[in-house]
Design an enzyme around this catalytic site. Structure first.
Site, short mmCIF file in Angstrom:
data_model
loop_
_atom_site.label_atom_id
_atom_site.label_comp_id
_atom_site.label_asym_id
_atom_site.label_seq_id
_atom_site.Cartn_x
_atom_site.Cartn_y
_atom_site.Cartn_z
N SER A 127 -3.92 -9.61 0.57
CA SER A 127 -4.70 -10.60 0.65
C SER A 127 -4.50 -12.16 0.06
CB SER A 127 -6.25 -10.04 -0.10
OG SER A 127 -6.59 -9.14 0.84
N ASP A 173 -11.99 -8.66 0.62
CA ASP A 173 -10.79 -9.47 0.12
C ASP A 173 -11.41 -10.34 -0.69
OD1 ASP A 173 -9.64 -7.42 1.83
OD2 ASP A 173 -8.94 -8.89 3.17
C1 GLA Z 1 -8.55 -6.62 6.10
C2 GLA Z 1 -10.04 -7.38 6.08
C3 GLA Z 1 -10.96 -6.71 5.20
C4 GLA Z 1 -11.03 -5.32 5.66
C5 GLA Z 1 -9.77 -4.68 5.77
C6 GLA Z 1 -9.68 -3.37 5.96
O1 GLA Z 1 -8.04 -6.72 4.77
O2 GLA Z 1 -9.73 -8.71 5.46
O3 GLA Z 1 -12.17 -7.26 5.43
O4 GLA Z 1 -11.93 -5.16 6.59
O5 GLA Z 1 -8.67 -5.50 6.50
O6 GLA Z 1 -10.44 -2.60 5.18
#
Ligand code: GLA
Length: 387
Positions: A127, A173
């Site tokens: 993230s 995230d």
């Molecule tokens: C990414 C997305 C999140 C979530 C994950 C899977 O990180 O940004 O919102 O959906 O994938 O859990």
């Protein structure tokens, strides 16, 4: 990176000026369990990391916002009196997306000089993009006194990613980046946005993140396709029960209604979401009673479901997890984040961490030709000002 060092870089880029230089930070995250459940109204259990994105900001008395980063050799600017345009795949789309959302709510900012500096590996599924969005929103809120609370900043950052960047991500995230607390994981109900900070009592154990170093572009990936498959499964199930989200069904109800989903792939996708939601609840109960072994077991099951039913793992993530599970000190191991490359997260006995890193790294390299990176995670705080 040290504040003094960043300030020096800032001044060498933008020059001396009497206005104050502010410094803010927002972390990346690792999700322990509850994967691909957030956009299905389910539960997630992420925690904020101690690494993330720093932002230095100073008003520049103009109508320009200037952007620079210590991570890439790329600078840019936007004018506050003209519409913001998306720029290909530039990293600037994340912060400009946030400015765009603020503008939509008639929150006016002034010209600024900005310097970003991230210590999260890019494209590793930890993230980095959410941390850029959150640090931007948090900084603007502080400098211009908008009075938005953290949850509003989280939602605004998610919208920036959905609308301006064009990735239809859920809220996990940005939430983890904005709301994290050192030593705690966040138990979030993504439908109601009720949450609880749960202490991570992992005495004698460590959270180890392993990066496959297989780059994954979230925007290019099959992420949006998975989301559409879930929506289509909801449509099909609605003929049997009036639901908004897959997470509203218990496993028993799903088993009775699953025949309504005629597409076999969509049925598998839905099964992952519903079983994962149950696993997340069970895992948190286990953690609350100090049963880390069961928590680890559920992490393993989560990975297997993401591999077989949701099909978002791939060779690199599967290999890392297989190698991790061979080690005696591993309590549980799974992919974390969107998948399609990126990282795994494992709970490992402290005295086995060294051999884990060495042997999982060697095994992975032998089987894939790639070199994995390992981080022993420290669970840090959410967005904050650094003084
Ligand atoms: C990414 C997305 C999140 C979530 C994950 C899977 O990180 O940004 O919102 O959906 O994938 O859990």
């Amino acid at each position: 990176m040290k504040k003094e060092q960043l300030t020096e870089t800032f001044i060498s880029l933008y020059g001396e000026h009497e206005d104050e230089i502010y410094l803010f930070f927002s972390p990346g995250r690792v999700n322990l369990i509850g994967e691909h459940t957030d956009y299905n109204g389910g539960y997630v259990f992420p925690c904020a990391l101690s690494f993330g994105t720093y932002l230095l900001a100073r008003k520049n008395q103009s109508r320009q916002v200037r952007f620079a980063t210590t991570n890439f050799d790329h600078r840019g600017e936007v004018n506050l009196d003209t519409p913001f345009e998306k720029e290909g795949k530039s990293w600037m789309n994340y912060p400009v997306g946030v400015l765009n959302e603020l503008r939509k709510t008639a929150r006016e900012i002034e010209g600024l000089d900005l310097l970003y500096s991230g210590d999260i590996p890019n494209g590793a599924g930890l993230s980095s993009s959410a941390s850029i969005e959150m640090v931007t929103a948090f900084t603007m809120n502080h400098i211009f006194g908008f009075g938005l609370d953290r949850m509003e900043l989280v939602k605004l950052s998610q919208k920036a990613e959905n609308i301006f960047v064009g990735v239809n991500c859920g809220i996990m995230d940005q939430f983890a980046s904005g709301m994290g607390a050192a030593g705690h994981a966040l138990f979030l109900n993504c439908d109601t946005l009720d949450y609880e900070r749960i202490p991570l009592n992992l005495e004698g154990m460590k959270i180890v993140i392993a990066n496959t170093n297989k780059r994954r572009g979230l925007a290019d990936s099959k992420y949006n396709e998975r989301r559409a498959q879930c929506e289509s499964a909801v449509e099909a199930l609605r003929t049997g029960k009036n639901i908004r989200n897959l997470s509203e069904l218990t496993l028993d109800e799903f088993n009775k209604l699953s025949h309504l989903i005629t597409d076999e792939v969509e049925r598998k996708r839905a099964r992952h979401v519903i079983t994962e939601n149950n696993r997340t609840l069970t895992a948190i109960e286990a953690l609350n009673r100090g049963d880390v072994e069961s928590f680890g077991h559920l992490m393993n099951q989560s990975h297997d479901s993401l591999r077989d039913d949701y099909e978002v793992t791939g060779k690199e993530l599967d290999t890392l997890v297989e190698e991790a599970r061979k080690m005696e000190g591993t309590i549980g191991s799974r992919m974390t984040g969107a998948g399609f490359g990126g990282c795994t997260v494992s709970i490992v006995r402290e005295d086995a961490v060294e051999s884990f890193i060495r042997e999982v790294g060697t095994g992975y390299n032998k089987r894939t030709g790639l070199k994995a990176d390992f981080y022993v995670a420290e669970i840090g705080d959410g967005s904050k000002q650094i003084v």
